[in-house]
Design a protein around this motif. Structure first.
Motif, PDB file in Angstrom:
ATOM      1  N   ASP A  40       0.818  -1.218   0.000  1.00  0.00           N
ATOM      2  CA  ASP A  40       0.000   0.000   0.000  1.00  0.00           C
ATOM      3  C   ASP A  40       0.849   1.264   0.000  1.00  0.00           C
ATOM      4  O   ASP A  40       0.610   2.170  -0.787  1.00  0.00           O
ATOM      5  CB  ASP A  40      -0.923  -0.013   1.211  1.00  0.00           C
ATOM      6  N   GLN A  41       1.812   1.367   0.860  1.00  0.00           N
ATOM      7  CA  GLN A  41       2.693   2.532   0.992  1.00  0.00           C
ATOM      8  C   GLN A  41       1.916   3.825   1.224  1.00  0.00           C
ATOM      9  O   GLN A  41       2.327   4.895   0.800  1.00  0.00           O
ATOM     10  CB  GLN A  41       3.583   2.683  -0.250  1.00  0.00           C
ATOM     11  N   GLY A  42       0.739   3.736   1.844  1.00  0.00           N
ATOM     12  CA  GLY A  42      -0.029   4.924   2.185  1.00  0.00           C
ATOM     13  C   GLY A  42      -1.028   5.365   1.144  1.00  0.00           C
ATOM     14  O   GLY A  42      -1.687   6.381   1.323  1.00  0.00           O
ATOM     15  N   ALA A  43      -1.176   4.633   0.036  1.00  0.00           N
ATOM     16  CA  ALA A  43      -2.097   5.049  -1.018  1.00  0.00           C
ATOM     17  C   ALA A  43      -3.555   4.899  -0.596  1.00  0.00           C
ATOM     18  O   ALA A  43      -4.378   5.748  -0.884  1.00  0.00           O
ATOM     19  CB  ALA A  43      -1.853   4.240  -2.287  1.00  0.00           C
ATOM     20  N   VAL A  44      -3.897   3.830   0.090  1.00  0.00           N
ATOM     21  CA  VAL A  44      -5.275   3.588   0.513  1.00  0.00           C
ATOM     22  C   VAL A  44      -5.486   4.053   1.948  1.00  0.00           C
ATOM     23  O   VAL A  44      -6.526   4.596   2.291  1.00  0.00           O
ATOM     24  CB  VAL A  44      -5.626   2.090   0.373  1.00  0.00           C
ATOM     25  N   SER A  45      -4.491   3.856   2.778  1.00  0.00           N
ATOM     26  CA  SER A  45      -4.641   4.160   4.205  1.00  0.00           C
ATOM     27  C   SER A  45      -4.395   5.645   4.466  1.00  0.00           C
ATOM     28  O   SER A  45      -3.388   6.033   5.024  1.00  0.00           O
ATOM     29  CB  SER A  45      -3.682   3.303   5.025  1.00  0.00           C
ATOM     30  N   ARG A  46      -5.336   6.469   4.078  1.00  0.00           N
ATOM     31  CA  ARG A  46      -5.216   7.916   4.238  1.00  0.00           C
ATOM     32  C   ARG A  46      -5.967   8.422   5.471  1.00  0.00           C
ATOM     33  O   ARG A  46      -6.336   9.576   5.532  1.00  0.00           O
ATOM     34  CB  ARG A  46      -5.736   8.621   3.002  1.00  0.00           C
ATOM     35  N   SER A  47      -6.205   7.555   6.429  1.00  0.00           N
ATOM     36  CA  SER A  47      -6.962   7.961   7.611  1.00  0.00           C
ATOM     37  C   SER A  47      -6.070   8.549   8.694  1.00  0.00           C
ATOM     38  O   SER A  47      -6.474   8.601   9.849  1.00  0.00           O
ATOM     39  CB  SER A  47      -7.740   6.769   8.160  1.00  0.00           C
ATOM     40  N   GLY A  48      -4.897   8.932   8.358  1.00  0.00           N
ATOM     41  CA  GLY A  48      -4.000   9.518   9.336  1.00  0.00           C
ATOM     42  C   GLY A  48      -2.706   8.747   9.436  1.00  0.00           C
ATOM     43  O   GLY A  48      -2.528   7.704   8.822  1.00  0.00           O
ATOM     44  N   MET A  49      -1.799   9.280  10.203  1.00  0.00           N
ATOM     45  CA  MET A  49      -0.479   8.664  10.322  1.00  0.00           C
ATOM     46  C   MET A  49      -0.499   7.396  11.182  1.00  0.00           C
ATOM     47  O   MET A  49       0.377   6.561  11.056  1.00  0.00           O
ATOM     48  CB  MET A  49       0.509   9.667  10.915  1.00  0.00           C
ATOM     49  N   TYR A  50      -1.515   7.241  12.031  1.00  0.00           N
ATOM     50  CA  TYR A  50      -1.562   6.052  12.898  1.00  0.00           C
ATOM     51  C   TYR A  50      -1.650   4.780  12.061  1.00  0.00           C
ATOM     52  O   TYR A  50      -0.864   3.851  12.250  1.00  0.00           O
ATOM     53  CB  TYR A  50      -2.742   6.138  13.858  1.00  0.00           C
ATOM     54  N   LEU A  51      -2.591   4.745  11.110  1.00  0.00           N
ATOM     55  CA  LEU A  51      -2.752   3.554  10.279  1.00  0.00           C
ATOM     56  C   LEU A  51      -1.536   3.350   9.380  1.00  0.00           C
ATOM     57  O   LEU A  51      -1.077   2.223   9.187  1.00  0.00           O
ATOM     58  CB  LEU A  51      -4.026   3.654   9.448  1.00  0.00           C
ATOM     59  N   HIS A  52      -0.987   4.429   8.862  1.00  0.00           N
ATOM     60  CA  HIS A  52       0.207   4.319   8.022  1.00  0.00           C
ATOM     61  C   HIS A  52       1.375   3.733   8.810  1.00  0.00           C
ATOM     62  O   HIS A  52       2.081   2.844   8.332  1.00  0.00           O
ATOM     63  CB  HIS A  52       0.595   5.686   7.453  1.00  0.00           C
TER      64      HIS A  52
END
Length: 67
Positions: A40-52
């Protein structure tokens, strides 16, 4: 001499269909989770830095190169 094979159709229990859908759903969820953690590298998980950061730590835990 009589034959032991019958000519009746084979009836599959309804539980096997439920098991099939359960297995397919489990594989789909695990595939999505593997994508999120490994690629993913942060492409889908844009809900904040916690999930990233959680996914980033998961990549390190599994040994997937990420940087």
């Amino acid at each position: 001499m009589s034959s032991s094979a019958s000519s009746q159709p084979v009836v599959h229990p309804a539980g096997s269909v439920r098991l099939l859908w359960t297995v397919l759903a489990t594989v789909a969820v695990l595939t999505l989770l593997a994508y999120l953690v490994a690629f993913d590298q942060g492409a889908v998980s844009r809900s904040g830095m916690y999930l990233h950061e959680l996914m980033h730590d998961g990549r390190h835990l599994l040994g997937v190169p990420c940087h």
